[in-house]
Design a protein around this motif. Structure first.
Motif, short mmCIF file in Angstrom:
data_model
loop_
_atom_site.label_atom_id
_atom_site.label_comp_id
_atom_site.label_asym_id
_atom_site.label_seq_id
_atom_site.Cartn_x
_atom_site.Cartn_y
_atom_site.Cartn_z
N GLU A 100 0.83 -1.20 0.00
CA GLU A 100 0.00 0.00 0.00
C GLU A 100 0.86 1.26 0.00
O GLU A 100 1.92 1.30 0.64
N ILE A 101 0.38 2.27 -0.72
CA ILE A 101 0.95 3.60 -0.64
C ILE A 101 0.16 4.31 0.46
O ILE A 101 -1.06 4.22 0.50
N THR A 102 0.84 5.00 1.35
CA THR A 102 0.18 5.59 2.51
C THR A 102 0.49 7.07 2.64
O THR A 102 1.63 7.48 2.47
N TRP B 246 0.62 9.50 5.58
CA TRP B 246 0.79 9.27 7.01
C TRP B 246 0.91 10.61 7.74
O TRP B 246 1.64 11.49 7.31
N CYS B 247 0.18 10.75 8.84
CA CYS B 247 0.32 11.93 9.68
C CYS B 247 1.45 11.66 10.66
O CYS B 247 1.29 10.91 11.62
N HIS B 248 2.59 12.25 10.37
CA HIS B 248 3.78 12.01 11.19
C HIS B 248 3.60 12.58 12.60
O HIS B 248 4.04 11.97 13.58
N LYS B 249 2.90 13.70 12.71
CA LYS B 249 2.71 14.34 14.01
C LYS B 249 1.92 13.47 14.99
O LYS B 249 2.24 13.38 16.16
N PHE B 250 0.86 12.80 14.48
CA PHE B 250 0.00 12.00 15.35
C PHE B 250 0.13 10.49 15.12
O PHE B 250 -0.58 9.70 15.73
N SER B 251 1.02 10.09 14.22
CA SER B 251 1.27 8.67 13.92
C SER B 251 -0.01 7.89 13.57
O SER B 251 -0.29 6.85 14.14
N VAL B 252 -0.76 8.45 12.60
CA VAL B 252 -1.97 7.76 12.13
C VAL B 252 -2.02 7.83 10.59
O VAL B 252 -1.53 8.78 10.00
N PRO B 253 -2.64 6.82 9.98
CA PRO B 253 -2.79 6.86 8.53
C PRO B 253 -3.88 7.85 8.15
O PRO B 253 -4.92 7.93 8.81
N LEU B 254 -3.65 8.61 7.09
CA LEU B 254 -4.64 9.55 6.58
C LEU B 254 -5.31 8.99 5.33
O LEU B 254 -6.46 9.29 5.06
N ALA B 255 -4.57 8.18 4.58
CA ALA B 255 -5.11 7.55 3.37
C ALA B 255 -4.21 6.39 2.96
O ALA B 255 -3.02 6.40 3.25
N GLU B 256 -4.83 5.42 2.29
CA GLU B 256 -4.08 4.29 1.78
C GLU B 256 -4.58 3.94 0.39
O GLU B 256 -5.75 4.11 0.08
N ALA B 257 -3.66 3.45 -0.43
CA ALA B 257 -3.98 2.99 -1.77
C ALA B 257 -3.35 1.61 -1.93
O ALA B 257 -2.13 1.49 -2.04
N LYS B 258 -4.19 0.57 -1.86
CA LYS B 258 -3.69 -0.81 -1.92
C LYS B 258 -3.40 -1.19 -3.37
O LYS B 258 -4.21 -0.95 -4.25
N TYR B 259 -2.22 -1.75 -3.61
CA TYR B 259 -1.88 -2.20 -4.96
C TYR B 259 -1.58 -3.68 -4.98
O TYR B 259 -1.52 -4.33 -3.98
#
Length: 131
Positions: A114-116, A118-131
């Protein structure tokens, strides 16, 4: 003096941020193609591709890319729903539209699925693109 200027110019180009200017799509072999899905209550959409041109690979956010915004968004990769922190390679430069990022020279897309965004500040995914 001319050699020094040439050397400094070359170093500046090599050490520049990974965003590549692009008024049109990168021609090359499409290695992966996917579409973003928002995560952590974010709305994100649009296509993304990994394209190889010669020995260089690019991550290309398509013209339809839209992101609702968040602090400190970064681009990286995920494997089996686990974000790989070491895969971070660039900040997200714009919340919408086509963007072309040069991937690191040693990048191997087979290590991820997956391409992600990522919110580095809060360590959470913001979006993902599964390939």
């Amino acid at each position: 003096m001319k050699r020094l200027v040439l050397l400094l110019t070359t170093l500046t180009i090599v050490m520049s941020p990974s965003l590549a200017k692009a008024d049109k799509a990168i021609d090359g072999e499409v290695i992966h193609s996917a579409s973003f899905v928002g995560e952590s209550n974010h709305e994100v959409s649009g296509g993304v591709q990994i394209i190889k041109k010669g020995d260089v690979q690019y991550l290309v956010l398509q013209e339809d890319f839209k992101f609702d915004g968040a602090p400190d968004p970064k681009l990286g990769f995920t494997l089996s729903d686990e974000f790989v922190e070491e895969s971070l390679f660039s900040g997200l430069n714009h919340d919408e539209g086509q963007q072309v990022y040069r991937l690191p020279a040693d990048f191997d897309s087979s290590k991820y699925d997956e391409i992600t965004i990522w919110c580095h500040k809060f360590s959470v995914p913001l979006a993902e693109a599964k390939y």
